[in-house]
Design an enzyme around this catalytic site. Structure first.
Site, mmCIF file in Angstrom:
data_model
loop_
_atom_site.group_PDB
_atom_site.id
_atom_site.type_symbol
_atom_site.label_atom_id
_atom_site.label_comp_id
_atom_site.label_asym_id
_atom_site.label_seq_id
_atom_site.Cartn_x
_atom_site.Cartn_y
_atom_site.Cartn_z
ATOM 1 N N GLU A 165 44.664 103.966 -10.215
ATOM 2 C CA GLU A 165 44.196 102.908 -11.102
ATOM 3 C C GLU A 165 44.051 103.431 -12.531
ATOM 4 O O GLU A 165 43.454 104.468 -12.771
ATOM 5 C CB GLU A 165 42.862 102.341 -10.613
ATOM 6 C CG GLU A 165 42.937 101.713 -9.222
ATOM 7 C CD GLU A 165 43.845 100.485 -9.175
ATOM 8 O OE1 GLU A 165 44.178 99.928 -10.242
ATOM 9 O OE2 GLU A 165 44.237 100.087 -8.051
ATOM 10 N N ARG A 175 35.884 87.323 -3.955
ATOM 11 C CA ARG A 175 36.424 86.208 -3.155
ATOM 12 C C ARG A 175 35.695 86.114 -1.814
ATOM 13 O O ARG A 175 35.546 85.048 -1.242
ATOM 14 C CB ARG A 175 37.926 86.432 -2.934
ATOM 15 C CG ARG A 175 38.658 85.262 -2.372
ATOM 16 C CD ARG A 175 40.163 85.297 -2.693
ATOM 17 N NE ARG A 175 40.726 86.637 -2.795
ATOM 18 C CZ ARG A 175 41.144 87.356 -1.755
ATOM 19 N NH1 ARG A 175 41.063 86.896 -0.535
ATOM 20 N NH2 ARG A 175 41.661 88.563 -1.955
ATOM 21 N N CYS A 228 35.717 97.771 -5.316
ATOM 22 C CA CYS A 228 36.421 98.970 -5.800
ATOM 23 C C CYS A 228 36.410 99.039 -7.322
ATOM 24 O O CYS A 228 36.099 100.088 -7.907
ATOM 25 C CB CYS A 228 37.858 98.998 -5.279
ATOM 26 S SG CYS A 228 37.930 99.387 -3.520
ATOM 27 N N HIS A 252 43.772 103.467 -4.955
ATOM 28 C CA HIS A 252 43.816 102.515 -3.851
ATOM 29 C C HIS A 252 44.861 102.972 -2.831
ATOM 30 O O HIS A 252 45.958 103.406 -3.223
ATOM 31 C CB HIS A 252 44.193 101.117 -4.358
ATOM 32 C CG HIS A 252 43.006 100.230 -4.597
ATOM 33 N ND1 HIS A 252 42.696 99.716 -5.826
ATOM 34 C CD2 HIS A 252 42.058 99.755 -3.735
ATOM 35 C CE1 HIS A 252 41.605 98.957 -5.727
ATOM 36 N NE2 HIS A 252 41.188 98.974 -4.468
#
Ligand code: PCA
Length: 300
Positions: A165, A175, A228, A252
């Site tokens: 990342e 979500r 995350c 990830h």
């Protein structure tokens, strides 16, 4: 022009005042406002520490939690190690399962890492998939181990590659609820904090090192808006504000092959391949402070 470091003691910032002078090696950044609950002192660490829980069956006791009330005050571990000429540490974190899964390869990778990578002693930390608490647990591990590098891992089901990342944004937008039932929507992680932090690890060099080991890897330009991204932002914010010199980033990982057995659509990667990738990435991050130039950006 090179700026010289000021010699001699500098005045204590408000952040340090009241904490004694033993932490004068820290150089807090004035513009990084840290929520008070993330500013850790030995007392606040003892307050936030949950009583040791029963170890889970698949969880080896790599980190022994001290009995409640018997915690030692946090020692400046890195300085003591340096004085002994001992090894620097890389702290690698992985998440517990979430979203109805019964495993999380990010933690399974941690369990399979060797005790040493590129001369760094490896310490691992299992992180709850909970907003806020995740940051507290990793900040506590940083205080305990004083690592030179912090590499956080998390699962991104649906991805095909290991994703280093580049950036974490100051936004929670969940979500699904986290493991404690919290579901922040469009909330800042740190009110008054910067909009984003770049990883302080050389992301392209890490991707290149993984590929050289035969591990599919890419730079990712979004860590999402769930726990995350929250952890990556929180760790970089904590390090910036505390003045600790550790460099930090996030990788990830795809679903493991075991997870894909009952999720037909999910791309997957063998745990052993992920472990090789993480080892190569850590070795590259340790060896390079400056990133390499590698044309590998996204077009979308
Ligand atoms: N993946 C989630 C949170 C925990 C994990 O392993 C994410 O990508 O936000």
């Amino acid at each position: 022009m090179l700026r010289r470091r000021r010699k001699g003691p500098r005045p204590l910032s408000p952040h340090e005042a009241g904490r004694g002078t033993s932490r004068s090696h820290r150089r807090p950044r004035a513009d990084a406002e840290v929520p008070p609950e993330l500013v850790l002192t030995p007392e606040s660490v003892a307050r936030t520490r949950k009583p040791a829980r029963e170890p889970q069956p698949q969880e080896p006791p790599r980190e022994k939690a001290p009995a409640p009330g018997r915690e030692k005050p946090q020692a400046p571990a890195r300085e003591k190690r340096a004085a002994r000429g001992a090894q620097d540490v890389v702290l690698v974190t992985g998440f517990e399962p979430f979203g109805g899964d019964d495993r999380n390869p990010s933690w399974e990778v941690c369990e399979r890492l060797p005790g040493e990578i590129a001369g760094l002693r490896v310490e691992v930390c299992r992180v709850p998939c909970e907003f806020r608490r995740a940051i507290e647990v990793v900040a506590e591990a940083i205080e305990r181990h004083r690592p030179a590098l912090v590499v956080c891992l998390g699962l991104a089901a649906g991805r095909t590659h290991m994703g280093v990342e580049r950036v974490a944004i100051n936004a929670d937008d969940a979500r699904i609820p986290d493991n404690a039932g919290m579901q922040p929507v469009d909330e800042p992680i740190a009110a008054g904090g910067p909009p984003a932090y770049f990883a302080t690890l050389p992301v392209k060099a890490m991707v290149a090192a993984m590929r050289a080991e035969g591990v599919p890897a890419e730079v990712s330009n979004s860590a999402g808006t769930y726990v995350c991204n929250h952890l990556m932002y929180g760790v970089l914010h904590y390090l910036a504000a505390s003045g600790l010199r550790a460099r930090a980033g996030f990788i990830h990982v795809p679903s493991s092959e075991e997870m894909a057995l009952d999720k037909r659509e999910a791309p997957s990667m063998a745990l052993a391949t992920m472990v090789r990738g993480v080892q190569a990435a850590i070795a590259a991050a340790h060896g390079k402070v400056r990133d390499v130039k590698l044309a590998d950006g996204a077009l979308d």
